[in-house]
Design an enzyme around this catalytic site. Structure first.
Site, PDB file in Angstrom:
ATOM      1  N   HIS A  12       0.844  -1.190   0.000  1.00 24.92           N
ATOM      2  CA  HIS A  12       0.000   0.000   0.000  1.00 24.92           C
ATOM      3  C   HIS A  12       0.883   1.246   0.000  1.00 24.92           C
ATOM      4  O   HIS A  12       0.705   2.147  -0.831  1.00 24.92           O
ATOM      5  CB  HIS A  12      -0.925  -0.011   1.225  1.00 24.92           C
ATOM      6  CG  HIS A  12      -1.628   1.292   1.451  1.00 24.92           C
ATOM      7  ND1 HIS A  12      -2.650   1.735   0.656  1.00 24.92           N
ATOM      8  CD2 HIS A  12      -1.430   2.261   2.371  1.00 24.92           C
ATOM      9  CE1 HIS A  12      -3.062   2.921   1.086  1.00 24.92           C
ATOM     10  NE2 HIS A  12      -2.343   3.259   2.137  1.00 24.92           N
ATOM     11  N   ASP A  35       6.947  20.540 -27.265  1.00 27.77           N
ATOM     12  CA  ASP A  35       7.099  19.245 -26.593  1.00 27.77           C
ATOM     13  C   ASP A  35       8.200  19.423 -25.560  1.00 27.77           C
ATOM     14  O   ASP A  35       8.655  20.530 -25.325  1.00 27.77           O
ATOM     15  CB  ASP A  35       7.442  18.127 -27.592  1.00 27.77           C
ATOM     16  CG  ASP A  35       6.966  16.746 -27.105  1.00 27.77           C
ATOM     17  OD1 ASP A  35       7.218  16.397 -25.928  1.00 27.77           O
ATOM     18  OD2 ASP A  35       6.331  16.033 -27.884  1.00 27.77           O
ATOM     19  N   TRP A  62       7.382   0.294   3.489  1.00 26.43           N
ATOM     20  CA  TRP A  62       7.728   1.011   2.263  1.00 26.43           C
ATOM     21  C   TRP A  62       9.117   1.604   2.355  1.00 26.43           C
ATOM     22  O   TRP A  62       9.715   1.986   1.363  1.00 26.43           O
ATOM     23  CB  TRP A  62       6.701   2.111   1.960  1.00 26.43           C
ATOM     24  CG  TRP A  62       6.940   3.405   2.659  1.00 26.43           C
ATOM     25  CD1 TRP A  62       6.570   3.745   3.933  1.00 26.43           C
ATOM     26  CD2 TRP A  62       7.620   4.555   2.128  1.00 26.43           C
ATOM     27  NE1 TRP A  62       6.972   5.026   4.219  1.00 26.43           N
ATOM     28  CE2 TRP A  62       7.621   5.540   3.138  1.00 26.43           C
ATOM     29  CE3 TRP A  62       8.224   4.850   0.902  1.00 26.43           C
ATOM     30  CZ2 TRP A  62       8.196   6.795   2.959  1.00 26.43           C
ATOM     31  CZ3 TRP A  62       8.792   6.100   0.722  1.00 26.43           C
ATOM     32  CH2 TRP A  62       8.783   7.059   1.745  1.00 26.43           C
ATOM     33  N   SER A  80      13.298   5.672 -14.114  1.00 29.11           N
ATOM     34  CA  SER A  80      12.199   6.381 -14.754  1.00 29.11           C
ATOM     35  C   SER A  80      12.123   7.833 -14.277  1.00 29.11           C
ATOM     36  O   SER A  80      12.053   8.766 -15.075  1.00 29.11           O
ATOM     37  CB  SER A  80      10.887   5.648 -14.456  1.00 29.11           C
ATOM     38  OG  SER A  80       9.789   6.433 -14.815  1.00 29.11           O
ATOM     39  N   SER A  81      12.143   7.992 -12.945  1.00 31.64           N
ATOM     40  CA  SER A  81      11.993   9.347 -12.398  1.00 31.64           C
ATOM     41  C   SER A  81      13.172  10.237 -12.741  1.00 31.64           C
ATOM     42  O   SER A  81      13.006  11.414 -13.061  1.00 31.64           O
ATOM     43  CB  SER A  81      11.853   9.283 -10.879  1.00 31.64           C
ATOM     44  OG  SER A  81      10.673   8.617 -10.526  1.00 31.64           O
ATOM     45  N   HIS A 114      13.201  12.360   2.844  1.00 30.97           N
ATOM     46  CA  HIS A 114      12.556  13.614   3.169  1.00 30.97           C
ATOM     47  C   HIS A 114      12.300  14.486   1.937  1.00 30.97           C
ATOM     48  O   HIS A 114      11.164  14.923   1.728  1.00 30.97           O
ATOM     49  CB  HIS A 114      13.204  14.403   4.302  1.00 30.97           C
ATOM     50  CG  HIS A 114      12.215  15.405   4.708  1.00 30.97           C
ATOM     51  ND1 HIS A 114      11.162  15.111   5.548  1.00 30.97           N
ATOM     52  CD2 HIS A 114      11.984  16.620   4.193  1.00 30.97           C
ATOM     53  CE1 HIS A 114      10.349  16.143   5.570  1.00 30.97           C
ATOM     54  NE2 HIS A 114      10.820  17.073   4.764  1.00 30.97           N
ATOM     55  N   GLU A 170      11.753  13.415  -0.776  1.00 33.79           N
ATOM     56  CA  GLU A 170      10.681  12.681  -1.466  1.00 33.79           C
ATOM     57  C   GLU A 170       9.305  13.185  -1.063  1.00 33.79           C
ATOM     58  O   GLU A 170       8.415  13.313  -1.897  1.00 33.79           O
ATOM     59  CB  GLU A 170      10.820  11.181  -1.177  1.00 33.79           C
ATOM     60  CG  GLU A 170       9.633  10.323  -1.579  1.00 33.79           C
ATOM     61  CD  GLU A 170       9.457  10.221  -3.088  1.00 33.79           C
ATOM     62  OE1 GLU A 170      10.316  10.727  -3.824  1.00 33.79           O
ATOM     63  OE2 GLU A 170       8.425   9.667  -3.521  1.00 33.79           O
ATOM     64  N   TYR A 210       8.487  16.106  -0.192  1.00 37.63           N
ATOM     65  CA  TYR A 210       8.228  17.377  -0.863  1.00 37.63           C
ATOM     66  C   TYR A 210       7.992  17.167  -2.347  1.00 37.63           C
ATOM     67  O   TYR A 210       7.203  17.877  -2.972  1.00 37.63           O
ATOM     68  CB  TYR A 210       9.361  18.373  -0.599  1.00 37.63           C
ATOM     69  CG  TYR A 210       9.354  18.740   0.841  1.00 37.63           C
ATOM     70  CD1 TYR A 210      10.390  18.367   1.690  1.00 37.63           C
ATOM     71  CD2 TYR A 210       8.255  19.386   1.401  1.00 37.63           C
ATOM     72  CE1 TYR A 210      10.332  18.643   3.026  1.00 37.63           C
ATOM     73  CE2 TYR A 210       8.190  19.665   2.733  1.00 37.63           C
ATOM     74  CZ  TYR A 210       9.229  19.290   3.553  1.00 37.63           C
ATOM     75  OH  TYR A 210       9.161  19.549   4.890  1.00 37.63           O
ATOM     76  N   SER A 213      -2.585  26.066  -6.960  1.00 42.53           N
ATOM     77  CA  SER A 213      -2.271  27.456  -7.288  1.00 42.53           C
ATOM     78  C   SER A 213      -2.764  27.850  -8.668  1.00 42.53           C
ATOM     79  O   SER A 213      -2.773  29.037  -8.997  1.00 42.53           O
ATOM     80  CB  SER A 213      -0.760  27.698  -7.194  1.00 42.53           C
ATOM     81  OG  SER A 213      -0.280  27.349  -5.923  1.00 42.53           O
ATOM     82  N   HIS A 264      14.762  13.973  11.167  1.00 41.34           N
ATOM     83  CA  HIS A 264      13.601  14.065  12.059  1.00 41.34           C
ATOM     84  C   HIS A 264      12.755  12.799  11.954  1.00 41.34           C
ATOM     85  O   HIS A 264      11.836  12.607  12.732  1.00 41.34           O
ATOM     86  CB  HIS A 264      12.773  15.327  11.800  1.00 41.34           C
ATOM     87  CG  HIS A 264      12.062  15.375  10.489  1.00 41.34           C
ATOM     88  ND1 HIS A 264      11.898  16.549   9.794  1.00 41.34           N
ATOM     89  CD2 HIS A 264      11.444  14.444   9.743  1.00 41.34           C
ATOM     90  CE1 HIS A 264      11.229  16.322   8.683  1.00 41.34           C
ATOM     91  NE2 HIS A 264      10.936  15.047   8.621  1.00 41.34           N
ATOM     92  N   HIS A 265      13.086  11.928  11.025  1.00 45.62           N
ATOM     93  CA  HIS A 265      12.435  10.622  10.981  1.00 45.62           C
ATOM     94  C   HIS A 265      13.118   9.645  11.918  1.00 45.62           C
ATOM     95  O   HIS A 265      12.712   8.497  12.010  1.00 45.62           O
ATOM     96  CB  HIS A 265      12.483  10.057   9.554  1.00 45.62           C
ATOM     97  CG  HIS A 265      11.766  10.912   8.550  1.00 45.62           C
ATOM     98  ND1 HIS A 265      10.447  10.729   8.226  1.00 45.62           N
ATOM     99  CD2 HIS A 265      12.185  11.968   7.821  1.00 45.62           C
ATOM    100  CE1 HIS A 265      10.090  11.639   7.319  1.00 45.62           C
ATOM    101  NE2 HIS A 265      11.135  12.398   7.055  1.00 45.62           N
ATOM    102  N   THR A 268       6.001  26.833   4.171  1.00 43.13           N
ATOM    103  CA  THR A 268       4.789  26.074   3.890  1.00 43.13           C
ATOM    104  C   THR A 268       3.571  26.830   4.399  1.00 43.13           C
ATOM    105  O   THR A 268       2.560  26.965   3.695  1.00 43.13           O
ATOM    106  CB  THR A 268       4.858  24.702   4.561  1.00 43.13           C
ATOM    107  OG1 THR A 268       6.202  24.211   4.465  1.00 43.13           O
ATOM    108  CG2 THR A 268       3.927  23.732   3.913  1.00 43.13           C
ATOM    109  N   LYS A 301       2.477  29.673   2.245  1.00 45.75           N
ATOM    110  CA  LYS A 301       1.658  29.316   1.082  1.00 45.75           C
ATOM    111  C   LYS A 301       0.180  29.242   1.458  1.00 45.75           C
ATOM    112  O   LYS A 301      -0.693  29.684   0.711  1.00 45.75           O
ATOM    113  CB  LYS A 301       2.106  27.965   0.523  1.00 45.75           C
ATOM    114  CG  LYS A 301       3.400  28.023  -0.242  1.00 45.75           C
ATOM    115  CD  LYS A 301       3.699  26.649  -0.805  1.00 45.75           C
ATOM    116  CE  LYS A 301       4.938  26.668  -1.653  1.00 45.75           C
ATOM    117  NZ  LYS A 301       4.769  27.467  -2.875  1.00 45.75           N
ATOM    118  N   ARG A 356       2.243   1.340  15.012  1.00 42.36           N
ATOM    119  CA  ARG A 356       2.074   1.140  13.579  1.00 42.36           C
ATOM    120  C   ARG A 356       2.374  -0.299  13.203  1.00 42.36           C
ATOM    121  O   ARG A 356       3.054  -1.017  13.930  1.00 42.36           O
ATOM    122  CB  ARG A 356       3.060   2.024  12.804  1.00 42.36           C
ATOM    123  CG  ARG A 356       2.791   3.504  12.876  1.00 42.36           C
ATOM    124  CD  ARG A 356       3.923   4.288  12.252  1.00 42.36           C
ATOM    125  NE  ARG A 356       3.981   4.087  10.799  1.00 42.36           N
ATOM    126  CZ  ARG A 356       4.773   4.783  10.003  1.00 42.36           C
ATOM    127  NH1 ARG A 356       5.584   5.697  10.508  1.00 42.36           N
ATOM    128  NH2 ARG A 356       4.776   4.556   8.708  1.00 42.36           N
TER     129      ARG A 356
END
Lengths: 247, 106, 642
Positions: free
Chosen positions: C84, C113, C148, C178-179, C262, C264, C266, C277, C311-312, C337, C340, C459
């Site tokens: 998941h 293009d 994950w 790919s990314s 981290h 990631e 964002y 926006s 911080h993780h 953040t 915004k 968890r």
């Protein structure tokens, strides 16, 4: 007459060198290769960081700069420290600075050859100065310098292979300890990058033989290969210092 | 980023064979010094590592600025490279610090 | 120069989801290099994976509905929550963002293009094949099961000896290619292919946020690539990177992973911010409030995002200095953040609000992300986090920001851009059902998790005993999931049926101000018959609703620049032509990127055979596919683009 060719995606290998409109006046592929180089900085930084983090933490030898004994916990800078150890069990410092210095020289000189290859392609079509001797003709030959770079790259790989096999002979494999794992992975990644570069150079050489490299588009092709090649060289500068020279 | 027009402007300067040769020469010389120093007692002093790092930084800079043409090229390339290199070096230092691999600090 | 006779427009029946004259049929999709088609492929594929990951979540919720439940085994539960999470992050949200990057970026900057169209196609096919590679195992009970984030040493051979983690490691490496390829493509496109007058500070915010995301991608993915290589080498070649007995550090994986992880998150949220926006100004009939600040805060978030990863890891014992530094950096990143959020509110303030479905989704992001942000700020304090970490409090936080943030924003983007992509509107009625089911269901599922977490529910547990006070909350969560399922069904039905039966949409479906709305819906393959030059950041409002942009400064680019680009003044295009009649050379469709992708994936996947004790099969597959890959690469690189 075609219209709006300026709007087509840049980077197309047309037979005519019309001017593409771009926001910066620069070539797409050159921007992309510098972005790639920025990304590769992170790749090698992660590898080098791991090596440095694990430095000194291997539980068994061989070690990069230290003598050790297979049967005891002795690890030291000088051979005397393992005097009590049976000769068959002695593990000498595994890094071979004299040999690696040679491969470093070769790689550094290959960057010079690369730069000359690019210059030769850029200057294609310019007539040689009067009284040009063999050296000037040599300088002007892109084939010569592309092949020279590739050959030096292959020589570097040769040195690496020699180094790897002699390490394995002396008891250091990628599985032996943290040093082996991080060392072979780091230098292996670097060597793989060099190998890709050699293939790229040989491809350019083949194109040069087949149809000749000249003009803006070909200069770009050689330029991006050169940028890649030099980057692989500067990564080696970092590796040679951090891994081989600094203890 | 200015809206330049299409013609990729010819580079302002083209280093000559002489300049390339000098760069190559200095690369060789600095490397030779690095290796030579490795075999002297200086190797065991505290200044060995910083000196070597400095010499390598010079080699690094010289290849990047001259061979990779960064000195003469559009500022965009400097920024792309600086971004990658900057984040990479900062991350490396942070990781080394966190793992206690730096001789200074925690 | 200009063609001598004006090209004749093609007469078209309205509301076809193909632009007239466009090739149809499967082969045209397999060989496409058109960014719009590739974006559409990403959209369909990602939505399919969304359903898959949603079903996985639903089974999780059924299992947790009551204490001591036996619906699934602990082992299957591990596979479910791992897949998941992995699917949602890598196969849903990132590709949904990619769908929008692909579709919108060239249109928003006035390009025909992306910089490297074939590389673009390659990125998609690698994603598809990699996604299939990682998803099929669950049907054979060997899906990845290490979470994950795959912490080593749990994921080393010693503790995870089966094939599960092999699929995870190799699958992520494939998706990384790919990314990364796409990121280099978009960086080059945005830097180099903007229309005259489209300075960086006139680009739509979606393109800006996407631009920041591409840099996050190219700088963050190398870290996880290396972490994964280390794990791969440990598992397949016996290296010692994560072998504690050999002296390895149990934190190496965690640090390398989160250095990627981290940035990631964002990467996951900024595109949704960009979509919001675009939506809010359109349906408030006001330009975005504080455009400059929105850009700078996006850049700050991207930059600071590289400095907060640990911080993780507040609970691993890094020491007071490290904890403090990362805590401060994390608090700091809340500022851009939060800015915004205020800017979005200010955009709507005093506006003439139209509550379309897209608008509702966009507004819900503002509200729900704020809730997620508040719990996030709580986590940034190490002492508080010591209680919250590894509990459902964290699960609540990240679902508020990822579902309430990314998914709601992307859904808004889908409703907003569907008319542009398919030429028809989605049903507002069904959309409302979808929105309210998602909104109510999402809150019903994830809000109680704050409480369950506070009461200590950990968890990743497959069941729990009675008497801990968790039952009620879990029941609510499951009911909410049911409601979300209803919403999903409404959405899928709406999405599929509106292609043929939705109300036909004009080029400017909503009265928006940016370039993509100035061309037909769906756009012709050449995008713009004539590239316009722009003089402000809302070029379409400039000509259709000039009062909206009266207060912005307007400057035209140099005449020389305009001439070089063969650009013309801003205009609306409602007719279709053929690229040929306009004299616009189009890239050739080609199957080569697909083959290159296929062989590359096979080459990487072949490694798995080693763990099936089929060493020579592995060698044969890897080397054979590798050779085929290099061959197709040569074919691709030596054939002309157009």
């Amino acid at each position: 007459m075609t219209v709006a060719t300026a709007d087509t995606p840049a980077g197309h290998e047309g037979h005519h060198e019309h001017v593409h409109y771009t926001s910066t006046g620069l070539e797409n592929r050159k921007i992309a290769i510098w972005a790639l180089i920025g990304s590769e900085c992170m790749l090698f930084a992660s590898l080098i960081s791991t090596y440095l983090i694990y430095k000194g933490r291997s539980k068994v030898g061989p070690f990069p700069h230290e003598w050790s004994c297979k049967t005891s916990n002795v690890v030291g800078k000088t051979a005397e420290l393992v005097a009590g150890c049976a000769p068959a069990d002695v593990l000498k410092p595994i890094l071979d600075i004299p040999v690696t210095s040679q491969s470093t020289f070769v790689l550094l000189m290959s960057s010079l050859a690369m730069v000359l290859a690019l210059a030769a392609v850029e200057n294609k079509g310019h007539p040689l100065p009067t009284g040009a001797g063999w050296w000037d003709r040599c300088l002007a030959s892109s084939k010569f310098w592309l092949m020279a770079t590739a050959v030096m790259g292959v020589a570097f790989i040769g040195y690496q292979s020699y180094e790897f096999t002699s390490f394995v002979h002396e008891g250091l494999t990628i599985k032996t300890n943290l040093f082996g794992s991080s060392f072979f992975t780091l230098t292996g990644f670097h060597g793989a990058h060099v190998s890709v570069g050699v293939l790229w150079l040989l491809t350019l050489f083949a194109i040069d033989v087949k149809r000749g490299l000249k003009g803006k588009n070909d200069v770009l092709l050689v330029d991006i290969c050169a940028l890649y090649w030099h980057f692989v060289d500067v990564v080696w500068i970092a590796i040679f210092t951090l891994i081989y020279l600094i203890q | 980023m200015s809206d330049h027009n299409a013609a990729a402007h010819d580079h302002v300067e083209h280093p000559t064979w002489k300049q390339y040769k000098w760069v190559g020469f200095w690369l060789l010389v600095i490397t030779a010094i690095e290796v030579w120093v490795y075999y002297t007692p200086f190797k065991d002093s505290k200044l060995f590592a910083p000196t070597l790092l400095l010499m390598s930084a010079v080699k690094f800079a010289v290849v990047v600025f001259y061979y990779m043409h960064l000195k003469y090229d559009h500022p965009l390339f400097k920024r792309l490279f600086a971004m990658g290199l900057g984040i990479a070096i900062c991350t490396m230092f942070a990781l080394l610090f966190l793992f206690g691999a730096l001789k200074i600090g925690g | 120069m200009a063609t001598t006779a004006a090209p004749a427009p093609i007469n078209t029946p309205a509301g076809t989801s193909y632009a007239p004259g466009e090739a149809t049929g499967i082969w045209s999709w397999l060989t496409t290099v058109d960014h719009k088609r590739i974006g559409t492929l990403y959209l369909w594929t990602a939505l399919t994976f969304f359903i898959v990951a949603g079903i996985e979540a639903f089974i999780i919720r059924l299992q947790l509905m009551k204490p001591n439940n036996q619906l699934v085994s602990a082992e299957m539960y591990n596979q479910l929550f791992t897949m998941h999470g992995t699917t949602m992050v890598f196969l849903v949200i990132m590709p949904l963002s990619a769908a929008f990057f692909n579709y919108l970026i060239p249109l928003q900057i006035g390009a025909r293009d992306v910089a490297f169209p074939r590389l673009n196609a390659f990125s998609y096919w690698v994603y598809l094949f990699g996604g299939i590679f990682m998803t099929v195992p669950i049907f054979f009970n060997v899906a990845p099961n290490g979470g994950w984030f795959g912490y080593a040493p749990l994921t080393t051979m010693q503790f995870s000896g089966g094939l599960n983690i092999d699929f995870w490691v190799i699958g992520l490496q494939i998706l990384g290619v790919s990314s990364l390829a796409a990121a280099f493509n978009f960086i080059t496109t945005i830097i180099n292919m903007r229309a005259p007058g489209m300075s960086l500070m006139r680009m739509p915010i979606f393109t800006w946020m996407s631009f920041v995301v591409q840099f996050l991608l190219i700088l963050a993915f190398p870290a996880i690539t290396i972490a994964l290589f280390f794990l791969q080498f440990d598992r397949f070649f016996g290296t010692q990177f994560y072998e504690i007995a050999a002296g390895a550090d149990p934190l190496l994986w965690q640090h390398l992973f989160w250095v990627f992880g981290h940035p990631e998150v964002y990467i996951l949220i900024l595109p949704a911010f960009g979509l919001v926006s675009e939506i809010l100004p359109t349906f408030s009939k006001k330009p975005l409030f504080g455009y400059n600040v929105m850009v700078y805060s996006g850049i700050m978030i991207g930059f600071l995002g590289f400095g907060v990863w640990a911080h993780h890891m507040f609970a691993v014992g890094m020491g007071a200095t490290a904890d403090t530094i990362f805590a401060m950096a994390t608090l700091l990143i809340g500022i851009p953040t939060g800015v915004k959020i205020f800017n979005w509110v200010a955009t709507m303030w005093g506006g003439n609000i139209r509550f379309t479905v897209a608008m509702k989704f966009a507004i819900s992001l503002v509200a729900l992300f704020t809730i997620g942000g508040i719990s996030g700020v709580m986590h940034s304090s190490p002492p508080t986090d010591l209680q919250q970490t590894d509990t459902y409090f964290i699960v609540a936080h990240f679902h508020y920001v990822l579902f309430g943030g990314s998914i709601m924003g992307i859904m808004g983007g889908i409703y907003f851009y569907y008319p542009k992509i398919f030429g028809r509107y989605m049903s507002e009625k069904l959309g409302n059902w979808h929105f309210w089911s998602f909104f109510v269901g999402m809150n019903m599922t994830f809000f109680p998790m704050h409480y369950a977490g506070m009461l200590g529910m950990p968890r990743r547990i497959y069941t729990y005993d009675i008497g801990q006070g968790w039952e009620q909350f879990n029941l609510w969560s499951t009911v909410g999931a049911l409601l979300q399922g209803v919403g999903l069904i409404c959405f899928v039905y709406n999405f599929v049926k509106s292609r043929k039966r939705g109300e036909v949409a004009p080029n400017d479906a909503w009265g928006a101000g940016t370039l993509e709305w100035s061309i037909p819906s769906p756009p012709p393959d050449y995008n713009f018959a004539k590239i316009p030059y722009v003089t402000s950041r809302y070029p379409l409002w400039d000509i259709k609703q000039p009062e909206m942009t009266a207060e912005l400064t307007h400057t035209a680019p140099d005449a020389g620049v305009i001439a070089d680009a063969h650009a013309v003044p801003m205009h609306e295009e409602t007719q279709y032509y053929t690229a040929k009649s306009l004299g616009i050379p189009m890239p050739f469709p080609t199957i080569k990127p697909l083959f290159a992708a296929l062989f590359m994936v096979l080459m990487m996947a072949g490694l798995v055979f080693i763990h099936l004790d089929l060493f020579w099969v592995a060698i044969f597959v890897m080397i054979g596919s590798g050779a085929a890959f290099v061959g197709s690469l040569y074919g691709w690189l030596t054939s002309p683009l157009e």
